[in-house]
Motif scaffolding. Structure first.
Motif, PDB file in Angstrom:
ATOM      1  N   PRO A  23       0.536  -1.228   0.004  1.00 21.25           N
ATOM      2  CA  PRO A  23       0.150  -0.108   0.059  1.00 21.25           C
ATOM      3  C   PRO A  23       0.900   1.293   0.092  1.00 21.25           C
ATOM      4  O   PRO A  23       0.452   2.385  -0.690  1.00 21.25           O
ATOM      5  N   VAL A  24       2.160   1.237   0.609  1.00 22.09           N
ATOM      6  CA  VAL A  24       2.847   2.497   0.943  1.00 22.09           C
ATOM      7  C   VAL A  24       3.654   2.485  -0.561  1.00 22.09           C
ATOM      8  O   VAL A  24       3.375   3.697  -1.106  1.00 22.09           O
ATOM      9  N   ASN A  25       3.945   1.417  -1.021  1.00 22.99           N
ATOM     10  CA  ASN A  25       4.682   1.604  -2.192  1.00 22.99           C
ATOM     11  C   ASN A  25       3.964   2.147  -3.547  1.00 22.99           C
ATOM     12  O   ASN A  25       4.128   2.800  -4.382  1.00 22.99           O
ATOM     13  N   LEU A  26       2.605   1.371  -3.729  1.00 22.80           N
ATOM     14  CA  LEU A  26       1.664   1.884  -4.561  1.00 22.80           C
ATOM     15  C   LEU A  26       1.364   3.274  -4.663  1.00 22.80           C
ATOM     16  O   LEU A  26       1.294   3.907  -5.643  1.00 22.80           O
ATOM     17  N   TRP A  27       0.950   3.595  -3.223  1.00 28.91           N
ATOM     18  CA  TRP A  27       0.702   5.305  -3.252  1.00 28.91           C
ATOM     19  C   TRP A  27       1.893   5.884  -3.683  1.00 28.91           C
ATOM     20  O   TRP A  27       1.613   6.874  -4.431  1.00 28.91           O
ATOM     21  N   TRP A  28       2.876   5.745  -3.146  1.00 33.40           N
ATOM     22  CA  TRP A  28       4.124   6.743  -3.583  1.00 33.40           C
ATOM     23  C   TRP A  28       4.552   6.480  -4.917  1.00 33.40           C
ATOM     24  O   TRP A  28       4.721   7.698  -5.427  1.00 33.40           O
ATOM     25  N   GLY A  29       4.584   5.493  -5.504  1.00 29.47           N
ATOM     26  CA  GLY A  29       4.904   5.374  -6.840  1.00 29.47           C
ATOM     27  C   GLY A  29       3.791   6.125  -7.564  1.00 29.47           C
ATOM     28  O   GLY A  29       4.240   6.952  -8.719  1.00 29.47           O
ATOM     29  N   LEU A  30       2.495   5.904  -7.408  1.00 29.52           N
ATOM     30  CA  LEU A  30       1.872   6.668  -8.152  1.00 29.52           C
ATOM     31  C   LEU A  30       1.840   8.265  -8.203  1.00 29.52           C
ATOM     32  O   LEU A  30       1.677   9.060  -9.052  1.00 29.52           O
ATOM     33  N   PHE A  31       1.947   8.572  -6.937  1.00 25.50           N
ATOM     34  CA  PHE A  31       2.256   9.884  -6.392  1.00 25.50           C
ATOM     35  C   PHE A  31       3.287  10.621  -7.282  1.00 25.50           C
ATOM     36  O   PHE A  31       3.272  11.750  -7.948  1.00 25.50           O
ATOM     37  N   VAL A  32       4.553  10.062  -7.175  1.00 23.23           N
ATOM     38  CA  VAL A  32       5.774  10.460  -7.922  1.00 23.23           C
ATOM     39  C   VAL A  32       5.570  10.531  -9.224  1.00 23.23           C
ATOM     40  O   VAL A  32       6.031  11.501 -10.166  1.00 23.23           O
ATOM     41  N   PHE A  33       5.145   9.405 -10.093  1.00 24.27           N
ATOM     42  CA  PHE A  33       4.672   9.532 -11.423  1.00 24.27           C
ATOM     43  C   PHE A  33       3.774  10.587 -12.076  1.00 24.27           C
ATOM     44  O   PHE A  33       4.057  11.283 -12.908  1.00 24.27           O
ATOM     45  N   ASN A  34       2.883  10.944 -11.021  1.00 27.58           N
ATOM     46  CA  ASN A  34       2.072  11.937 -11.321  1.00 27.58           C
ATOM     47  C   ASN A  34       2.326  13.183 -11.189  1.00 27.58           C
ATOM     48  O   ASN A  34       2.461  14.121 -12.071  1.00 27.58           O
ATOM     49  N   THR A  35       3.490  13.586 -10.200  1.00 28.43           N
ATOM     50  CA  THR A  35       3.975  14.605 -10.117  1.00 28.43           C
ATOM     51  C   THR A  35       4.930  14.920 -11.317  1.00 28.43           C
ATOM     52  O   THR A  35       5.009  16.330 -11.697  1.00 28.43           O
ATOM     53  N   LEU A  36       5.784  13.961 -11.545  1.00 26.75           N
ATOM     54  CA  LEU A  36       6.754  14.191 -12.764  1.00 26.75           C
ATOM     55  C   LEU A  36       6.063  14.380 -13.963  1.00 26.75           C
ATOM     56  O   LEU A  36       6.616  15.285 -14.760  1.00 26.75           O
ATOM     57  N   LEU A  37       5.061  13.605 -14.321  1.00 27.00           N
ATOM     58  CA  LEU A  37       4.397  13.583 -15.552  1.00 27.00           C
ATOM     59  C   LEU A  37       3.526  14.893 -15.645  1.00 27.00           C
ATOM     60  O   LEU A  37       3.720  15.701 -16.775  1.00 27.00           O
ATOM     61  N   SER A  38       3.074  15.603 -14.437  1.00 28.25           N
ATOM     62  CA  SER A  38       2.415  16.657 -14.523  1.00 28.25           C
ATOM     63  C   SER A  38       3.222  18.015 -14.931  1.00 28.25           C
ATOM     64  O   SER A  38       2.772  18.880 -15.546  1.00 28.25           O
ATOM     65  N   ARG A  39       4.294  17.788 -14.305  1.00 31.09           N
ATOM     66  CA  ARG A  39       5.300  19.051 -14.654  1.00 31.09           C
ATOM     67  C   ARG A  39       5.653  19.099 -15.999  1.00 31.09           C
ATOM     68  O   ARG A  39       6.030  19.925 -16.594  1.00 31.09           O
ATOM     69  N   TYR A  40       6.071  17.751 -16.720  1.00 34.61           N
ATOM     70  CA  TYR A  40       6.353  17.682 -17.810  1.00 34.61           C
ATOM     71  C   TYR A  40       5.322  18.036 -18.844  1.00 34.61           C
ATOM     72  O   TYR A  40       5.564  18.599 -19.736  1.00 34.61           O
ATOM     73  N   ALA A  41       4.060  17.708 -18.665  1.00 38.22           N
ATOM     74  CA  ALA A  41       2.993  18.118 -19.471  1.00 38.22           C
ATOM     75  C   ALA A  41       2.750  19.482 -19.292  1.00 38.22           C
ATOM     76  O   ALA A  41       2.448  20.237 -20.389  1.00 38.22           O
ATOM     77  N   ALA A  42       2.865  20.240 -18.256  1.00 37.40           N
ATOM     78  CA  ALA A  42       2.663  21.709 -17.902  1.00 37.40           C
ATOM     79  C   ALA A  42       3.855  22.630 -19.010  1.00 37.40           C
ATOM     80  O   ALA A  42       3.288  23.356 -19.484  1.00 37.40           O
ATOM     81  N   ARG A  43       4.959  21.910 -18.866  1.00 35.50           N
ATOM     82  CA  ARG A  43       5.850  22.723 -19.726  1.00 35.50           C
ATOM     83  C   ARG A  43       5.687  22.455 -21.054  1.00 35.50           C
ATOM     84  O   ARG A  43       5.892  23.525 -21.989  1.00 35.50           O
ATOM     85  N   HIS A  44       5.095  21.386 -21.525  1.00 34.76           N
ATOM     86  CA  HIS A  44       4.790  21.113 -23.089  1.00 34.76           C
ATOM     87  C   HIS A  44       3.612  21.975 -23.555  1.00 34.76           C
ATOM     88  O   HIS A  44       3.600  22.428 -24.564  1.00 34.76           O
TER      89      HIS A  44
END
Length: 235
Positions: A159-180
């Motif tokens: 549960p910890v790994n799933l939550w944090w993995g999704l959170f980090v991927f979402n954070t990084l991808l949202s920053r990437y998408a915002a820049r583009h």
């Protein structure tokens, strides 16, 4: 033998251990649900805008009023996401800090840093991609059931790994998408940025759901350990 039938003596804990507030649990879960719902609306708005941008030909032949409405709705979805995310982030960090302080009384030897880091770790650039995760792992271990028959035991970590993995991927991808999205000069680039945002929004929905499970599960383990475990709490 049950973990609560372990005959080994346990030390008297210093004072009554503060239990997580049920209302705080409900509030954090409700705010996470609001974040997920705002993500659903953002995905819907993104799909609507994306279908209107099918290259230059599709965009040129689409009604301008329809395009303006779709773009306006997409911007509104982004504002709703910000309005839902901000109070959720504040309340989640408050819950995170209180849970760290409370679980620290159960197993102080499990923690690498003091309780204050449960707040500060979220605001350190780059380091905030893993420091809160380490604290969450420590809290999870502290709230895990006590070992039985001399065997080490720890609740499953997924549960910890799933939550944090999704959170980090979402954070990084949202920053990437915002820049583009901000740098998009052509319709193709805008379409690709919208697609990236939709994937990010989908990850946000999944991360919010995983966060609810993490919050509820950790709170339940802590509650059970303080009420049914072999600890003696002073009044």
């Amino acid at each position: 033998m049950s973990v609560f039938e372990n005959p080994r003596p346990y030390a008297l804990l210093p004072g009554r251990i503060p239990r997580p507030s049920r209302w705080m649990l409900i509030t954090v879960s409700a705010l996470l649900a609001a974040v997920a719902l705002s993500g659903v609306f953002a995905v819907y708005a993104g799909v609507r805008l994306y279908t209107l941008i099918k290259g230059d030909f599709g965009f040129a032949t689409a009604p301008q009023a329809q395009l303006d409405a779709a773009y306006s709705q997409y911007e509104t979805a982004g504002k709703i996401q910000v309005c839902a995310y901000a109070p959720c982030a504040v309340m989640f960090i408050v819950w995170f800090f209180r849970m760290r302080r409370s679980t620290g009384l159960l197993a102080p030897d499990r923690f690498r840093n003091g309780p204050g880091w449960a707040i500060g770790a979220w605001f350190i650039p780059i380091a905030n991609l893993w420091m809160p995760y380490r604290i969450a792992l420590d809290m999870w271990g502290a709230a895990s059931p006590l070992p039985a028959d001399g065997e080490s035991f720890r609740a499953p970590m997924w549960p910890v790994n799933l939550w944090w993995g999704l959170f980090v991927f979402n954070t990084l991808l949202s920053r990437y998408a915002a820049r583009h999205f901000d740098r998009a000069d052509t319709l193709v680039e805008l379409r690709d940025a919208v697609m990236q945002y939709m994937v990010s929004d989908a990850l946000e929905i999944a991360a919010a759901g995983a966060a609810v499970y993490f919050v509820v599960r950790l709170t339940a383990m802590h509650w059970r350990k303080t009420t049914e475990g072999p600890y003696l709490t002073a009044v």
